[in-house]
Design an enzyme around this catalytic site. Structure first.
Site, PDB file in Angstrom:
ATOM      1  CG  ASP A  92     -61.073  31.693 -27.450  1.00 26.31           C
ATOM      2  OD1 ASP A  92     -60.325  31.223 -26.645  1.00 26.31           O
ATOM      3  OD2 ASP A  92     -61.458  33.030 -27.480  1.00 26.31           O
ATOM      4  NE  ARG A  93     -64.899  23.685 -23.878  1.00 32.97           N
ATOM      5  CZ  ARG A  93     -64.721  23.701 -22.463  1.00 32.97           C
ATOM      6  NH1 ARG A  93     -64.087  24.906 -21.830  1.00 32.97           N
ATOM      7  NH2 ARG A  93     -65.484  23.012 -21.649  1.00 32.97           N
ATOM      8  CE  LYS A  94     -60.540  33.291 -23.304  1.00 31.55           C
ATOM      9  NZ  LYS A  94     -61.422  33.138 -24.706  1.00 31.55           N
ATOM     10  CG  LEU A  95     -59.645  23.103 -23.072  1.00 36.87           C
ATOM     11  CD1 LEU A  95     -58.377  22.234 -23.874  1.00 36.87           C
ATOM     12  CD2 LEU A  95     -60.654  22.201 -22.667  1.00 36.87           C
TER      13      LEU A  95
END
Ligand code: BMP
Length: 260
Positions: A92-95
């Protein structure tokens, strides 16, 4: 069409994303639409959670940057556990950066994750970048954040609409949309992933803006396909037992929605 009235198996026909069709079939096989948000900092605890809760979930969602000593060996171990219990691993890195930077980040993450979250804030470049890298690894699915669960967040209805519109242009890439409402998108090939759920009595928020709803609200009223639960499970004395409880409640809510 009304995507909320299609069974998970039927939705496979509408997706062009390999990861999404895998996810749809594993959800219907395991009869679970529960995603665990394994937000723990200790890597032994992380792997223990994966082992214990694994049978009850479709996705094991982590934030790799909060984990102490999450190295090659531990990533391999997590992959093995995922294979054993048949769940997918989401980073869930939310690039959110420009395309070039995201490409470099994605190339690292795609070595061990099956799914990844991105913000569309920087525009088409972020999805183009991932698409370019994807040629080497077709199995990674992207979830785009169209709405957030937190109180007074800065996403506007216009931003949400434009995010979904952008996602529509990359059907092979996009497994789904992270959002709160049924009306946010209509494409039955996209999976709606919805966080902010807790079944404890009187728990409707935390003190940092998170807002919680019931399994019935998000699955029946808001047509969530996959529901994210973190602290409701990981802080319980017996995470596996409470995960099973969430699993049953969420699956029953889905069955009720289909009958409604
Ligand atoms: P919890 O159930 O403990 O509140 O955890 C929710 C999880 O979902 C967290 O890992 C958070 O990063 C994620 N999340 C969220 O809460 N709201 C969103 O809008 C998007 C998220 O990814």
């Amino acid at each position: 069409g009304n995507r909320s009235k299609l069974f998970y198996e039927q939705r496979i026909l509408y997706t062009k994303c390999i990861a999404a069709s895998k996810l749809f079939s594993l959800i219907s096989e395991k009869k679970t639409n529960l995603c665990l948000a394994a937000d723990v900092t200790n890597v032994e605890k992380l792997l223990k959670l994966a082992n214990e809760v694994g049978p009850h979930i479709c996705i094991f969602k982590i934030h790799a940057d909060i984990i102490d000593d999450f190295a090659e060996k531990e990533k391999e171990e997590l992959k093995n556990i995922a294979q054993r219990h048949n769940f997918m691993i989401m980073e869930d890195r939310k690039l959110a950066d420009i395309g070039n930077t995201v490409q470099l980040q994605f190339n690292q993450i795609s070595k061990w994750a099956n799914l990844i979250t991105v913000h569309a804030i920087s525009g088409f470049g972020i999805l183009e970048a991932i698409q370019n890298s994807m040629n080497f690894n077709e199995n990674i699915g992207v979830f785009v954040i169209a709405e957030l669960s937190s109180q007074n967040n800065l996403i506007t209805p216009d931003y949400t609409k434009k995010t979904v519109h952008l996602a529509e242009k990359y059907p092979k890439l996009i497994a789904g949309i992270v959002c709160q409402f049924s009306s946010t998108f209509s494409n039955p090939g996209f999976i709606q992933m919805t966080p902010g759920v807790n079944i404890e009595e009187n728990v409707t928020n935390d003190n940092l803006g998170q807002q919680y709803n019931s399994p019935e609200t998000v699955v029946m009223d808001r047509s969530a396909d996959i529901v994210v639960v973190g602290r409701g499970i990981i802080n319980a004395p017996d995470p596996s037992q409470i995960a099973l409880e969430y699993k049953k409640k969420l699956w029953n809510a889905y069955l009720k929605r289909m009958k409604k």
